[in-house]
Scaffold this active site. Sequence first.
Site, PDB file in Angstrom:
ATOM      1  N   GLU A 180       0.813  -1.221   0.000  1.00 45.08           N
ATOM      2  CA  GLU A 180       0.000   0.000   0.000  1.00 45.08           C
ATOM      3  C   GLU A 180       0.845   1.270   0.000  1.00 45.08           C
ATOM      4  O   GLU A 180       0.391   2.330  -0.457  1.00 45.08           O
ATOM      5  CB  GLU A 180      -0.959   0.011   1.188  1.00 45.08           C
ATOM      6  CG  GLU A 180      -2.146   0.932   0.901  1.00 45.08           C
ATOM      7  CD  GLU A 180      -2.780   1.534   2.118  1.00 45.08           C
ATOM      8  OE1 GLU A 180      -2.394   1.175   3.235  1.00 45.08           O
ATOM      9  OE2 GLU A 180      -3.665   2.379   1.922  1.00 45.08           O
TER      10      GLU A 180
ATOM     11  N   THR B 250      -4.549   9.906  -1.509  1.00 43.45           N
ATOM     12  CA  THR B 250      -4.145   9.878  -0.101  1.00 43.45           C
ATOM     13  C   THR B 250      -2.834  10.622   0.096  1.00 43.45           C
ATOM     14  O   THR B 250      -2.676  11.380   1.062  1.00 43.45           O
ATOM     15  CB  THR B 250      -4.017   8.417   0.380  1.00 43.45           C
ATOM     16  OG1 THR B 250      -5.301   7.799   0.240  1.00 43.45           O
ATOM     17  CG2 THR B 250      -3.592   8.325   1.837  1.00 43.45           C
TER      18      THR B 250
HETATM   19  N1  HSE Z   1      -4.997   7.163   7.814  1.00 43.04           N
HETATM   20  C1  HSE Z   1      -4.843   7.380   6.418  1.00 43.04           C
HETATM   21  C2  HSE Z   1      -5.013   8.852   6.115  1.00 43.04           C
HETATM   22  C3  HSE Z   1      -5.884   6.598   5.680  1.00 43.04           C
HETATM   23  O1  HSE Z   1      -5.962   9.441   6.621  1.00 43.04           O
HETATM   24  O2  HSE Z   1      -4.189   9.412   5.404  1.00 43.04           O
HETATM   25  C4  HSE Z   1      -5.863   6.776   4.203  1.00 43.04           C
HETATM   26  O3  HSE Z   1      -6.850   5.982   3.605  1.00 43.04           O
END
Ligand code: HSE
Length: 312
Positions: free
Chosen positions: A133, A186
């Site tokens: 990921e 992201t």
């Molecule tokens: N915790 C991560 C973020 C999740 O918020 O960047 C991304 O899907």
Amino acid sequence: MNKSSSVKVSAPATVSNVGCGFDIMGFATGIISDEVILKLTDKKGIIISKISGDGEKLPFDVQKNTCTKSIIAMLKSLKLDIGLDVKISKKIGFGSGLGSSAASAVAGAFALNELLGKPLSKYELLNFAIEGEKIASLATHADNIAPCLFGGFVLIRSYNPIDLIQLKPAENLFCTIIHPQLEIKTSEARKILGNTIPLKIGITQWGNVGALVAGIINKDIELIGRSVQDAVAEPKRAALIPGYYDIKNAALETGAKGCNISGSGPAIFAFSDNEDNAWKIGKAMKKVVDKMKIKNRIYVSRINKNGPKIIE
Ligand code: HSE
């Protein structure tokens, strides 16, 4: 090796952060799953022969795809040099905030483990999926990977060493999800957060994290509702989602027990204590997004206790 030379696996969409739990909390949903078919081949090396449902956005380069990247990490660790054909069927929207890249990474590692006759435990698979990921989010975080792999509601106490705690939510905890069909990377949504938070924000956040965990294990949905708040990411990321606070207000006014951004968005989740209300909340959220003429989908699901499944 397994008797079969091919396996088809699905891995579920997940909601991470859950408001206050940035990078440390997430749960599996029953709404949609990515599917991966892995086939042993005579010719050594890994190829992706098919990707569907991605709008031609995902790379066929095995070093750049989260599914094959987790497979490569696992093969390297097992010191195996075999031939694999990979087919990926994307059902979870790319950049949706529903753990799309995590699901493919988990499906890849899980499928390979099946094909090899299960030499590794789920705990051992975790790091390979995290490795996969990383390609997408450019960061190490397991709050989609862990619930996707283990199912249910997962808290990550520590990353080094990895220490996961599985929480058991109430059976009547329902989750409504709206997915406005926009894309948020992201990696971009992480960049805007910076690296530090003021102490005051920390105090607010860890109060909510503790209370959210207490709410889940005590099956206290009212307390969950009060604790699904985020002083860290939501104030900065809300601007990435058109009409975010209007959507959230619509959910809360319709009785949602907490509402926040799913992962890095644009999907938004809301909790409720029964299915009828969960759909009502979904319709209220949808009304706001429809008004902005943004295509969207609503889903309702219990917390999904299952991780990946073998389909064939
Ligand atoms: N915790 C991560 C973020 C999740 O918020 O960047 C991304 O899907």
